[in-house]
Design an enzyme around this catalytic site. Structure first.
Site, PDB file in Angstrom:
ATOM      1  N   TYR A 276      -5.009 -11.799 -10.718  1.00  0.00           N
ATOM      2  CA  TYR A 276      -3.964 -10.821 -11.025  1.00  0.00           C
ATOM      3  C   TYR A 276      -2.595 -11.444 -10.811  1.00  0.00           C
ATOM      4  CZ  TYR A 276      -1.263  -6.574 -11.332  1.00  0.00           C
ATOM      5  OH  TYR A 276      -0.343  -5.627 -11.726  1.00  0.00           O
TER       6      TYR A 276
ATOM      7  N   GLN B 258      14.157 -14.804   0.031  1.00  0.00           N
ATOM      8  CA  GLN B 258      13.004 -13.907   0.079  1.00  0.00           C
ATOM      9  C   GLN B 258      13.407 -12.454  -0.104  1.00  0.00           C
ATOM     10  OE1 GLN B 258       9.654 -15.085   0.136  1.00  0.00           O
ATOM     11  NE2 GLN B 258      11.004 -16.780  -0.422  1.00  0.00           N
TER      12      GLN B 258
ATOM     13  N   HIS C  32      13.240 -10.804  -3.608  1.00  0.00           N
ATOM     14  CA  HIS C  32      11.978 -10.403  -4.221  1.00  0.00           C
ATOM     15  C   HIS C  32      11.851  -8.894  -4.356  1.00  0.00           C
ATOM     16  CE1 HIS C  32       9.309 -13.877  -4.800  1.00  0.00           C
ATOM     17  NE2 HIS C  32       9.872 -14.434  -3.741  1.00  0.00           N
TER      18      HIS C  32
ATOM     19  N   GLU D 132       4.251 -14.770   6.838  1.00  0.00           N
ATOM     20  CA  GLU D 132       3.759 -15.354   5.590  1.00  0.00           C
ATOM     21  C   GLU D 132       4.376 -16.742   5.414  1.00  0.00           C
ATOM     22  OE1 GLU D 132       3.819 -14.338   0.782  1.00  0.00           O
ATOM     23  OE2 GLU D 132       5.255 -13.403   2.139  1.00  0.00           O
ATOM     24  N   HIS D 133       5.707 -16.812   5.510  1.00  0.00           N
ATOM     25  CA  HIS D 133       6.444 -18.076   5.448  1.00  0.00           C
ATOM     26  C   HIS D 133       7.209 -18.245   6.755  1.00  0.00           C
ATOM     27  CE1 HIS D 133       6.534 -16.265   1.296  1.00  0.00           C
ATOM     28  NE2 HIS D 133       6.017 -17.440   0.996  1.00  0.00           N
TER      29      HIS D 133
ATOM     30  N   ASP E  50       7.207 -22.136  -3.024  1.00  0.00           N
ATOM     31  CA  ASP E  50       6.989 -21.160  -4.094  1.00  0.00           C
ATOM     32  C   ASP E  50       6.671 -21.830  -5.415  1.00  0.00           C
ATOM     33  OD1 ASP E  50       7.341 -18.927  -2.532  1.00  0.00           O
ATOM     34  OD2 ASP E  50       9.457 -18.654  -3.040  1.00  0.00           O
TER      35      ASP E  50
ATOM     36  N   HIS F  38     -42.506 -12.458  13.235  1.00  0.00           N
ATOM     37  CA  HIS F  38     -41.742 -13.680  12.985  1.00  0.00           C
ATOM     38  C   HIS F  38     -42.520 -14.896  13.508  1.00  0.00           C
ATOM     39  CE1 HIS F  38     -38.454 -11.009  12.052  1.00  0.00           C
ATOM     40  NE2 HIS F  38     -37.586 -12.018  11.917  1.00  0.00           N
TER      41      HIS F  38
END
Length: 459
Positions: free
Chosen positions: A141, A284, A287, A353-354, A387, A446
């Site tokens: 996606y 960032q 975004h 994340e970063h 990125d 078993h």
């Protein structure tokens, strides 16, 4: 914990002062800037409805959802091959060169990640092997919305290719301004990577279509609509509806992560250059108004100089309103700490994340970080590099999930199969141990399954 007012000359950018406090991991996690959870129940209810509708009505549901959310009329979401090729032909030469460089670097890193099989021999005649095999089919996606993300095509497709996946489908939202097709730069990136199965489907409905498939069916009075085959793994970033859909189909298919709004944390000391810190926080924030931009520092004077640079740079940036909203949000701000040791603890609690390291001896500091999606070391390794052209993958865990999960990589598309091969004598060597453990667990059959192999042959 105290909160300071921003300077009047800079965008609103709050301060969380943790100096003089001894906080454990739970308290630090509660203290760092985060978005307050919204009305997740209503989002989940809506996404469940979309998934159910797509499963139940197939192409008819996809067509209605495209009209409702994207404003386009759609009979079948498959993008024609000639449209993909035309997008590549029309791609700006400099963008094509940049994408090709990004692909080459990402491919080199991804191919190096492919794990080899491992075999051990616990005894003579006994072997246990871990054998890696790719999943059969994946659905990737690529979001639309406020920006265009051909780089996400690269980041999703390249590791799947390196893993050896043979069937790859890609979905991206249809765009009214592009004749109901995904953005042409998305299509061009797919063409560069040899992806010809592309669908103009956005949001939770794309995740549902990939997870459950769409059978050949009827829509608008026709019965010749080709099926969309279900996939084994769904990957790629998206908004809260996409993330929720991925969570709801997890178990039916594998997923990479439930990615939320992007975020950056910068660990900086007094040696950091404030203009670099400010520029990277803005990078960032552009975004999404919900993006997180966090500075962690033991240097209050640096924080004030960064505020001054923000005042200058935000006024100059293209998406000023979006950036201002993100910087002013509860998910952004300065975290003041006593020293570098405390800063590292805050960064591990935040699990960004970063994470950028702008300190003296940045490589040594980076080596001490335990929770981050990706770490960017020093003045010349900004998040923007990752990125696009570092070779690393930019599909990374957000919202603190880097504490227990990893970014998209080749193993996302691989399965480890264990192969056990014992001879008669090798099995005999452990048969008493199997009998003992089977009886201890009250699972005598078993043990019987082993003992029968050494019993006298009964005819």
């Amino acid at each position: 914990m105290t909160f300071g007012a921003p300077s009047t000359s800079s965008p609103a950018f709050r301060t969380i002062d943790l100096r003089g406090q001894s906080l454990g991991l739970p308290e630090l996690r509660a203290a760092v800037p985060r978005l307050t959870a919204g009305d997740g129940a209503s989002v989940e209810e809506g996404v469940r409805g979309i998934i159910s509708d797509v499963r139940g009505r197939g192409f008819a549901a996809l067509g209605e959802l495209a009209a409702k959310f994207d404003g386009v009329e759609q009979r079948h979401p498959r993008v024609p091959a000639d449209a993909i090729e035309a997008a590549l032909v029309g791609l700006d030469g400099s963008v094509r060169a940049a994408l090709e460089e990004s692909i080459a670097r990402a491919r080199a890193f991804a191919e190096a990640q492919v794990p080899g099989d491992v075999t051990v021999h616990p005894a003579e005649g006994a072997s246990v092997t871990q054998h890696w095999v790719p999943v059969g089919r994946v659905g990737l996606y690529v979001p639309g919305g406020l920006a265009v993300y051909p780089s996400s095509v690269v980041m999703n497709v390249v590791p799947a290719h390196a893993a050896g996946v043979r069937s790859i489908a890609l979905a991206s939202p249809p765009q009214k301004d592009n004749g109901g097709l995904p953005h042409p730069t998305i299509l061009a990136a797919a063409a560069l990577l040899g992806i010809d199965e592309v669908y103009a489907i956005g949001g939770a409905q794309a995740i549902a279509a990939f997870a459950y498939g769409i059978p050949q069916g009827t829509h608008d009075g026709a019965d010749d609509l080709p099926a969309i085959a279900p996939v084994d793994v769904v990957t790629g970033p998206g908004n809260i509806f996409v993330a929720t859909a991925k969570r709801l189909v997890k178990g039916v298919v594998g997923i990479d992560a439930e990615a939320g709004p992007t975020e950056i944390a910068i660990l900086a000391d007094g040696s950091a250059r404030p203009e670099l810190v400010a520029a990277d926080l803005i990078s960032q924030a552009e975004h999404d108004p919900r993006a997180g931009s966090v500075l962690v520092t033991d240097a209050p004077e640096l924080a004030e100089r960064v505020r001054g640079q923000l005042a200058v740079l935000v006024a100059q940036t293209k998406h000023r309103d979006r950036v201002v909203e993100a910087l002013a949000g509860e998910q952004s701000g300065v975290v003041l700490v006593d020293d570098l040791e405390a800063g590292i603890a805050v960064c591990d609690a935040y699990a960004a994340e970063h994470l950028e390291i702008m300190t003296a001896d940045a490589p040594a500091v980076a080596a001490r970080i335990r929770s981050a999606g990706a770490i960017f070391v020093g003045d010349y390794s900004p998040v923007s590099l990752g990125d696009y052209c570092a070779g690393s993958n930019h599909v990374l865990p957000t919202s603190g999930t880097a504490a227990f999960s990893s970014g998209l990589n080749v193993t996302t598309f691989l399965r480890a199969i264990q192969i056990v091969d014992y001879s008669e004598s090798a099995l005999a060597g452990v048969a008493p141990h199997i009998r003992s453990l089977a009886d201890a667990e009250d699972l005598p059959a078993h043990g019987d399954a082993v003992d029968v192999r050494f019993a006298p042959l009964i005819r």
